[in-house]
Design an enzyme around this catalytic site. Structure first.
Site, mmCIF file in Angstrom:
data_model
loop_
_atom_site.group_PDB
_atom_site.id
_atom_site.type_symbol
_atom_site.label_atom_id
_atom_site.label_comp_id
_atom_site.label_asym_id
_atom_site.label_seq_id
_atom_site.Cartn_x
_atom_site.Cartn_y
_atom_site.Cartn_z
ATOM 1 C CE LYS A 23 -6.410 38.151 2.057
ATOM 2 N NZ LYS A 23 -7.517 36.578 2.533
ATOM 3 C CG ASN A 24 -10.942 37.343 2.605
ATOM 4 O OD1 ASN A 24 -9.624 36.580 2.210
ATOM 5 N ND2 ASN A 24 -10.894 36.875 4.358
ATOM 6 C CB CYS A 117 -3.092 26.152 5.949
ATOM 7 S SG CYS A 117 -3.812 28.009 6.329
ATOM 8 N NE ARG A 122 -7.562 27.913 5.926
ATOM 9 C CZ ARG A 122 -7.760 28.940 5.680
ATOM 10 N NH1 ARG A 122 -6.391 28.805 6.003
ATOM 11 N NH2 ARG A 122 -8.465 29.696 5.433
ATOM 12 C CG ASP A 305 -9.497 36.539 8.982
ATOM 13 O OD1 ASP A 305 -9.610 36.543 7.880
ATOM 14 O OD2 ASP A 305 -8.932 35.310 9.650
ATOM 15 N NE ARG A 397 -1.087 34.276 0.577
ATOM 16 C CZ ARG A 397 -1.306 32.830 1.187
ATOM 17 N NH1 ARG A 397 -1.081 31.888 1.672
ATOM 18 N NH2 ARG A 397 -3.049 32.583 1.060
HETATM 19 C C1 EPZ Z 1 -12.769 32.258 5.453
HETATM 20 O O1 EPZ Z 1 -11.846 31.129 5.150
HETATM 21 C C2 EPZ Z 1 -10.845 33.430 5.364
HETATM 22 N N1 EPZ Z 1 -10.290 33.427 3.386
HETATM 23 C C3 EPZ Z 1 -10.015 33.341 6.490
HETATM 24 O O2 EPZ Z 1 -9.141 34.686 6.421
HETATM 25 C C4 EPZ Z 1 -11.174 33.540 7.529
HETATM 26 O O3 EPZ Z 1 -10.077 33.204 8.623
HETATM 27 C C5 EPZ Z 1 -12.218 31.817 7.645
HETATM 28 O O4 EPZ Z 1 -12.908 32.670 6.740
HETATM 29 C C6 EPZ Z 1 -13.460 32.186 8.419
HETATM 30 O O5 EPZ Z 1 -13.870 33.350 8.680
HETATM 31 C C7 EPZ Z 1 -10.571 33.917 2.762
HETATM 32 O O6 EPZ Z 1 -12.285 34.070 2.801
HETATM 33 C C8 EPZ Z 1 -10.555 33.411 1.688
HETATM 34 P P1 EPZ Z 1 -14.133 28.791 7.313
HETATM 35 P P2 EPZ Z 1 -12.150 30.059 5.080
HETATM 36 O O7 EPZ Z 1 -14.250 27.653 6.022
HETATM 37 O O8 EPZ Z 1 -13.804 30.369 4.118
HETATM 38 C C9 EPZ Z 1 -13.383 24.638 9.244
HETATM 39 C C10 EPZ Z 1 -7.379 35.752 5.650
HETATM 40 O O9 EPZ Z 1 -6.451 36.061 7.278
HETATM 41 N N2 EPZ Z 1 -13.826 23.579 7.619
HETATM 42 O O10 EPZ Z 1 -14.651 29.632 7.137
HETATM 43 O O11 EPZ Z 1 -11.224 28.567 4.800
HETATM 44 C C11 EPZ Z 1 -12.439 25.106 9.195
HETATM 45 O O12 EPZ Z 1 -11.203 23.752 9.284
HETATM 46 C C12 EPZ Z 1 -7.476 34.352 5.779
HETATM 47 O O13 EPZ Z 1 -7.277 36.371 5.133
HETATM 48 C C13 EPZ Z 1 -14.118 22.531 7.789
HETATM 49 O O14 EPZ Z 1 -14.039 21.320 8.807
HETATM 50 O O15 EPZ Z 1 -12.514 29.482 6.071
HETATM 51 C C14 EPZ Z 1 -12.320 25.909 9.986
HETATM 52 O O16 EPZ Z 1 -11.782 25.760 11.427
HETATM 53 C C15 EPZ Z 1 -7.099 33.075 6.496
HETATM 54 N N3 EPZ Z 1 -14.664 21.497 6.869
HETATM 55 C C16 EPZ Z 1 -13.629 26.342 10.356
HETATM 56 O O17 EPZ Z 1 -14.403 25.782 9.483
HETATM 57 C C17 EPZ Z 1 -14.810 22.551 5.058
HETATM 58 O O18 EPZ Z 1 -15.322 22.145 4.541
HETATM 59 C C18 EPZ Z 1 -14.133 27.967 9.400
HETATM 60 O O19 EPZ Z 1 -13.339 27.698 8.227
HETATM 61 C C19 EPZ Z 1 -14.703 24.063 5.363
HETATM 62 C C20 EPZ Z 1 -14.317 24.311 6.966
#
Ligand code: EPZ
Length: 421
Positions: A23-24, A117, A122, A305, A397
């Site tokens: 998915k990701n 969320c 996020r 995850d 999902r």
């Molecule tokens: C991706 O989400 C995945 N989703 C998530 O999987 C996964 O949990 C996550 O990466 C971490 O591995 C997809 O790939 C579609 P991040 P993403 O940006 O990109 C902070 C699942 O279960 N952050 O790496 O949204 C954020 O709040 C899903 O399949 C900021 O502060 O995650 C978090 O604490 C859930 N500002 C950390 O960074 C930003 O602009 C990591 O988030 C962006 C992120």
């Protein structure tokens, strides 16, 4: 709406299961087809709720879409509408991944802000700050991000945290920018490597994907391609835990063991036998489980995850385990539901302390997010009696044919319409 009913502690899972596409990886890759006008053919695409949503988004921007699961054809020749509406973005925050490609192709975009969320705030501040560093003008109006930029410029982007989505948005945007972009403290997930592989086959110039420093030299244009999506390592990890918590032995096929190093290490530490093969992993439960001590991290660390699923593994361990969720601030929503099944778990800040071995009793429980719902299914497989998992739309999902795949390995699990939720 459906619920899932599980007759637990039935029999150890046995047999073979084929892992679906990731998915990701599919989500950013579908967005990336915006960058290459023409007929893009994607194979091994998982048939999931989130994938349908992003395909709808591409159709709204003007793409012609053919769905022949697991093949998805996206003809992006005639795109004319760089807009991602709230109605779709509110259902799936990963829709923000159209932002970089739309700005790079059209020089402008209007994308709804994702909103709240279940697992955490996020924010997307790092995505926006990076695009601004590449010369984009950004305004937030009436819940939408509006971006203008004649042509993005190469820039030095240093992320304070290795954000997956931020890295993907910048990687895509930088392929058509003027000059070189360097992303440092980039996320290193296998899904980012898969996205970079697609972009490179389209004609992009990228070095270092999968490491913490990525260099992208912008080009004038990209061409459409055919691309196979990598296997889903989180689906694979979920099945590995299912084998361990039911005392079973299963073989996963169509999986990439190298993507699961941290998960395999932790399972072996817990006393589970894991055998790696070419595109295959065999998992066999061999007696009592040892307690766990783990902290979620960005790749190649232990994936957040898989946190909820490993909590169910820890419930079967001989002794006290501790799991710290370091990525998202609110990703223990499954705990109160597991406690309803008889689990002994205490939360202090970002750390959960799990007493094992716990005897679980079947109960009616509520899914709150994608991976929490997977952990409730795993708990149901292990529990005595009947478990009913409500709000399974969360599961749809991110898991393709989960009930059928578990049934095939001997689980007594079925999907039925629900009068409650
Ligand atoms: C991706 O989400 C995945 N989703 C998530 O999987 C996964 O949990 C996550 O990466 C971490 O591995 C997809 O790939 C579609 P991040 P993403 O940006 O990109 C902070 C699942 O279960 N952050 O790496 O949204 C954020 O709040 C899903 O399949 C900021 O502060 O995650 C978090 O604490 C859930 N500002 C950390 O960074 C930003 O602009 C990591 O988030 C962006 C992120």
């Amino acid at each position: 709406m459906d619920k899932i009913v599980i007759e637990g502690a039935a029999s150890p899972l046995r047999g073979t299961v084929t892992v679906s596409g990731a998915k990701n990886a599919a989500l950013p890759i579908i967005c990336a087809t915006i960058l290459a006008p023409g007929r893009n053919v994607l194979t091994n695409v998982p048939r999931l709720g989130d994938v349908r949503t992003v395909v709808k988004l591409l159709a709204i921007t003007g793409a012609d879409v053919e769905l022949r699961w697991p093949e998805v054809v996206l003809d992006t020749t005639e795109l004319d509408n760089p807009v991602a509406p709230y109605e779709l973005v509110k259902t799936m925050r990963a829709a923000i991944l159209v932002l970089g490609p739309l700005v790079a192709r059209f020089g402008r975009a209007k994308v709804s802000l994702p909103g709240g969320c279940a697992i955490g705030a996020r924010p997307i501040n790092l995505h926006l700050r990076a695009l601004e560093a590449m010369g984009a003008q950004i305004a937030i109006r009436r819940g939408y991000v509006e971006v203008e930029c004649e042509r993005l410029q190469g820039a030095q982007i240093a992320f304070p945290v290795p954000t997956v989505g931020g890295t993907e948005n910048v990687l895509m945007a930088a392929t058509l920018a003027e000059g070189v972009t360097t992303i440092s403290n980039a996320a290193q997930e296998p899904e980012i490597e898969d996205l970079a592989a697609l972009l490179t086959s389209m004609g992009a110039k990228i070095e270092g994907a999968g490491t913490s420093v990525i260099h992208i030299e912008g080009v004038e244009s990209l061409s459409p391609v055919t691309h196979r999506i990598i296997p889903d390592r989180i689906e694979a990890g979920t099945f590995m835990v299912a084998a361990a918590v039911t005392g079973g032995e299963i073989t996963l096929q169509g999986v990439e063991p190298a993507h699961l190093t941290a998960v395999v290490e932790r399972m072996r530490e817990a006393g589970v036998e894991v055998t790696l093969g070419e595109g295959a992993i065999t998992v066999a439960s061999r007696g009592p489980l040892a307690p766990l001590e783990l902290v979620t991290e960005a790749h190649p660390g232990f994936p957040t995850d898989m946190q909820a699923q490993f909590m169910v593994l820890a419930l079967g361990a001989q002794g006290q385990s501790r799991i710290t969720e370091a990525i998202f601030e609110n990703r223990f929503m499954h705990v109160p539901e597991l406690v309803r099944m008889g689990a002994r778990i205490q939360i202090a800040g970002r750390t959960a302390t799990i007493q094992g071995p716990s005897t679980l009793e079947g109960a009616t429980v509520m899914a709150t997010d994608l991976r929490a719902s997977a952990s409730l299914i795993l708990a149901g497989l292990r529990a005595r009696g009947t478990t009913e998992v409500l709000r399974v739309y969360h599961l749809d999902r991110g898991y393709e044919n989960l009930v059928e795949k578990l049934n095939k390995m001997g689980a007594r699990i079925r999907r039925v319409p629900s009068e409650l939720y």
